[in-house]
Design a protein around this motif. Structure first.
Motif: not given
Length: 258
Positions: A105, A107, A159, A162, A164, A167, A178
């Motif tokens: 992930a 961000a 999921r 990702s 983001r 964010t 975050t």
């Protein structure tokens, strides 16, 4: 039950001896470095926040951007492509993707392409496509890059992958925070959390720490038993299945008798 793991900034300042006075540094630490996977585990929210340490006033020019990435253990992935032949879907080509994180992930405090240049992304391997390593494929396989893209697509649907954008909140170019949402289907192991400070697309400071994700309690016992003593695990599973079947049959007979 959702687990909240936070990365809190330290009171002590971490400044390498070679750091110049004009350089911006991440001040960050771990208040909790473990995520426990239990029977009712349905995910974890990782709260990441910290501060920027400076010896001089905030530089003029491009604003500070913050990128946070969290990645799970990496492993090779065999990807197969299916084709329809004579009305039946069968496996055709296959490619071994050399290394792909089980979870990834990213961000950012702004759109990704504004937060970091492509050159810096290539250098630090921050984007999802750069985090996956595929050295090569058989010369006879067409569009080999599609196999790595398939890994990204499948895990994004689960999921597990990702990006983001927008964010990460940055206050006065000094404080940032975050939250990374992690699903229930996590792989055990050490998860790497990296923080990048950028200006004008160039990385000016980095910080890295580790989060330990492990099964605990009965789940851990059964997992270890299945790996270390598979025969015992199989016999125990068979015994439980027989006992459950006999118990259900006895209960059914008792109900019919009444």
């Amino acid at each position: 039950m959702r687990v909240l793991t936070s990365l809190a900034f330290l009171a002590a300042l971490i400044v390498p001896a070679s750091t110049q006075a004009t350089e911006e540094q991440v001040v960050l630490g771990l208040s909790r470095d473990r995520v426990a996977i239990t029977a009712n585990f349905d995910g974890s929210d990782i709260l990441i926040f910290g501060a920027i340490k400076r010896e001089t006033p905030i530089p003029d020019g491009d604003p500070l951007q913050v990128i946070v990435s969290v990645s799970g253990p990496s492993a090779p992935v065999l990807v197969r492509r299916k084709e329809k032949k004579l009305g039946i879907w069968v496996n055709a080509d296959s490619v071994l993707v050399d290394s792909a994180p089980s979870f990834y992930a990213v961000a950012t405090s702004s759109p990704f392409h504004e937060a970091i240049s492509d050159t810096e992304d290539l250098r630090h391997k921050i984007s999802i496509k750069r985090a996956i390593r595929s050295v090569g494929a058989d010369m006879n396989i067409q569009n080999a890059q599609e196999f790595a893209e398939a890994v990204v697509r499948i895990r994004a649907n689960e999921r597990l992958y990702s990006i983001r954008e927008n964010t990460v909140a940055v206050d006065e170019q000094t404080l940032f925070r975050t939250e990374i949402d992690m699903p229930a289907n996590l792989t055990e192991g050490n998860y790497s959390a990296r923080i990048f400070l950028t200006r004008g697309g160039k990385v000016v400071s980095t910080y890295q720490t580790t989060i330990d994700v492990q099964k605990v309690g009965l789940e851990r016992f059964l997992f270890n038993l299945s790996r270390q003593q598979p025969i015992v695990y199989g016999l125990m599973s068979l015994a439980i299945a027989i006992a459950a079947g006999w118990g259900a049959s006895a209960a059914f007979r008792a109900l019919r008798g009444t």
